[in-house]
Design an enzyme around this catalytic site. Structure first.
Site, short mmCIF file in Angstrom:
data_model
loop_
_atom_site.label_atom_id
_atom_site.label_comp_id
_atom_site.label_asym_id
_atom_site.label_seq_id
_atom_site.Cartn_x
_atom_site.Cartn_y
_atom_site.Cartn_z
N HIS A 157 0.82 -1.23 0.00
CA HIS A 157 0.00 0.00 0.00
C HIS A 157 0.85 1.27 0.00
O HIS A 157 0.29 2.37 -0.06
CB HIS A 157 -0.94 0.00 1.21
CG HIS A 157 -2.04 -1.02 1.09
ND1 HIS A 157 -3.30 -0.71 0.65
CD2 HIS A 157 -2.04 -2.36 1.31
CE1 HIS A 157 -4.05 -1.81 0.63
NE2 HIS A 157 -3.30 -2.82 1.03
N ASP A 365 3.65 9.35 -1.43
CA ASP A 365 2.48 8.63 -0.91
C ASP A 365 2.17 7.47 -1.86
O ASP A 365 2.19 7.66 -3.08
CB ASP A 365 1.27 9.59 -0.88
CG ASP A 365 0.30 9.28 0.25
OD1 ASP A 365 0.24 8.09 0.64
OD2 ASP A 365 -0.38 10.19 0.72
C1 G6P Z 1 -0.82 3.49 5.84
C2 G6P Z 1 -0.39 2.05 5.73
C3 G6P Z 1 -1.39 1.13 6.42
C4 G6P Z 1 -1.62 1.60 7.83
C5 G6P Z 1 -2.08 3.05 7.84
C6 G6P Z 1 -2.29 3.62 9.24
O1 G6P Z 1 -1.94 3.72 5.07
O2 G6P Z 1 -0.23 1.68 4.37
O3 G6P Z 1 -0.90 -0.21 6.44
O4 G6P Z 1 -2.55 0.78 8.50
O5 G6P Z 1 -1.10 3.83 7.19
O6 G6P Z 1 -1.14 3.46 10.02
P1 G6P Z 1 -1.12 2.64 11.37
O7 G6P Z 1 0.32 2.52 11.75
O8 G6P Z 1 -1.93 3.47 12.32
O9 G6P Z 1 -1.77 1.31 11.09
#
Ligand code: G6P
Length: 465
Positions: A157, A365
């Site tokens: 992602h 991003d």
């Molecule tokens: C990005 C990453 C996700 C993640 C999100 C939120 O979008 O690609 O995998 O879940 O950030 O970050 P966190 O560390 O809070 O899961």
């Protein structure tokens, strides 16, 4: 339909309530999990003194989630450590922020092994396994070592870094080699795919075939570009729902005739928030006629707060927003409304719809779904303008946005002035083109593309409820 097992670090089960509060990805994955009677496996977000591998099964809105707690040391070394202090900065091209510690690598390997061991008994013969994101790159290999020969896919992602940055990771070779345990590896854009292919070509002497398959030491993976979409139709409806309409009216009233510029981002250094504030400051300083006429609403919920770089970005944004307000505010006007909390998606839809400009300026991003949701939430008769960084994955699909280099305060200021004064006909034309793209390449399309690569025999499609 074959059963799907989704694995991600963070598991966000769908809730029984209305869909307005839930992320598009959660909804899309939930639809396919529900239809295939699948399982969503990952970390609960909770802590336990010693890892037990006990799985907490829950069923919510027809979707089964299976979560495990992690030890404090796992969280420190795997989540805060290798995932968010090493890979996250490196993959966002910020090598100087990346921390390379062997303890982090050990923790990352340990958690991936634990995930594999815990997940193993849940996998049955015909299941498809779909692993998500940078936290779990070696998971496929750990499963293969334990005899799993099901189809396994991986989707990244976030960006894939250029080869010359990737090699600064001490264990880069091992990490990339482990990807060859997957049958399919998906990226959001051609850029990230090209960087991956450059690496495997130059560092591993892998063979890249015309059909998109990559062969290395007898293993073949299919590398695909598959940009994630949103459920644009549903989000447009959400923006006209009761909650959003109320919020939109409130924002219009509180704007008091001033043009609102809105930004919504996790508080993360990859999002270019400092640069955005500096660009906005430049706008106020150089277009004095816009003073008192506009304001910036920046919503930035804190994120990964135990990591120092995140504490630093927070402190620097506190200072910067204070400085801009101190410099330009009058007794009747606050130029920057800086809010450190998150809002549900249906409330955000109303905020987006009330805005003249959506300002999305990440330095790097993987995709950026705020850009897409901002567009989907607009009133077609009187749409706001999206100002978008070239360096967001979304820019490849959204050429009708006003595209900017986020490192340049002048470009941000020019783009804001352009967007704030853009004639209605041009706003409508740009919006229509963007919205058509969002409707065409939506989240169902994304899911279909990836699932078709993961399970080439399938003819079934998933419809979102
Ligand atoms: C990005 C990453 C996700 C993640 C999100 C939120 O979008 O690609 O995998 O879940 O950030 O970050 P966190 O560390 O809070 O899961």
């Amino acid at each position: 339909m074959k059963r799907l097992i989704v694995v991600s670090n963070r598991v966000s089960p769908p809730s029984e309530e209305e869909s307005g509060n839930q992320g598009g990805l959660t909804l899309a994955l939930s639809a396919v999990l529900r239809e295939s009677n699948g399982i969503w496996f990952g970390w609960s977000g909770g802590e336990t003194e010693t890892y037990t591998g006990n799985i907490n099964f829950q069923k919510s809105a027809g979707v089964t989630t299976a979560t495990v707690d992690l030890e404090p040391q796992d969280i420190h070394e795997y989540y805060d450590g290798f995932a968010n202090r090493t890979l996250w900065p490196l993959f966002h091209y910020r090598v100087s922020l990346a921390e390379f510690e062997r303890g982090f690598v050990d923790g990352y390997e340990r958690v991936n092994t634990r995930f594999a061991e815990t997940l193993l008994p849940l996998i049955t013969e015909d299941d498809l396994v779909w692993v998500h994101d940078y936290h779990l790159i070696p998971l496929g290999q750990r499963l293969r070592e334990r005899g799993v020969d099901n189809r396994i896919g991986f989707f990244l992602h976030i960006p894939w870094p250029p080869m010359r940055l990737m090699v600064s990771l001490p264990n880069h070779q091992e990490l990339v080699e482990s990807l060859f345990a997957y049958d399919v590896v998906g990226f959001h854009t051609e850029d990230w795919l090209d960087s991956f292919l450059d690496y495997v070509r130059a560092q591993m002497d892998a063979e890249i075939r015309d059909d998109g398959t990559v062969v290395w030491r007898g293993r073949t993976l299919r590398a695909v570009v598959c940009p994630i979409g949103i459920d644009a139709r549903a989000y447009a409806e959400t923006a006209q729902g009761e909650t959003a309409r109320t919020m939109c009216r409130q924002m219009q009233a509180s704007a008091d005739g001033r043009g609102m510029i809105v930004g919504v981002d996790r508080l993360d250094y990859s999002k270019g928030l400092q640069e955005r504030f500096l660009g906005y400051e430049r706008l106020l300083a150089t277009r004095t006629e816009l003073q008192e006429q506009v304001f910036l609403l920046q919503i930035a919920p804190p994120s990964r707060e135990s990591v120092q770089t995140y504490q630093e970005i927070r402190a620097s944004l506190d200072a910067l927003s204070g400085r801009i307000n101190g410099e330009f505010a009058s007794v009747e006007w606050v130029p920057v409304r800086y809010v450190n909390k998150g809002y549900p998606r249906d409330v955000l839809a109303g905020i987006y719809r009330a805005a003249k400009v959506g300002l999305v300026t990440p330095l790097r991003d993987g995709m950026n779904l705020v850009a897409k949701e901002f567009v989907a939430a607009q009133d077609p008769e009187d749409p706001g303008v999206l100002v978008l960084s070239h360096f967001a994955g979304a820019a490849a699909q959204m050429p009708e946005a006003v595209l900017i280099n986020p490192y340049s305060p002048e470009e941000i200021a020019d783009a804001l002035a352009h967007a704030l004064t853009m004639p209605l006909a041009e706003r409508q034309a740009r919006w229509r083109a963007l919205m058509d793209g969002l409707l065409e390449e939506d989240v169902t399309w994304w899911l279909g593309q990836f699932m078709a690569a993961l399970d080439p025999g399938t003819t079934e499609t998933v419809e979102l409820a």
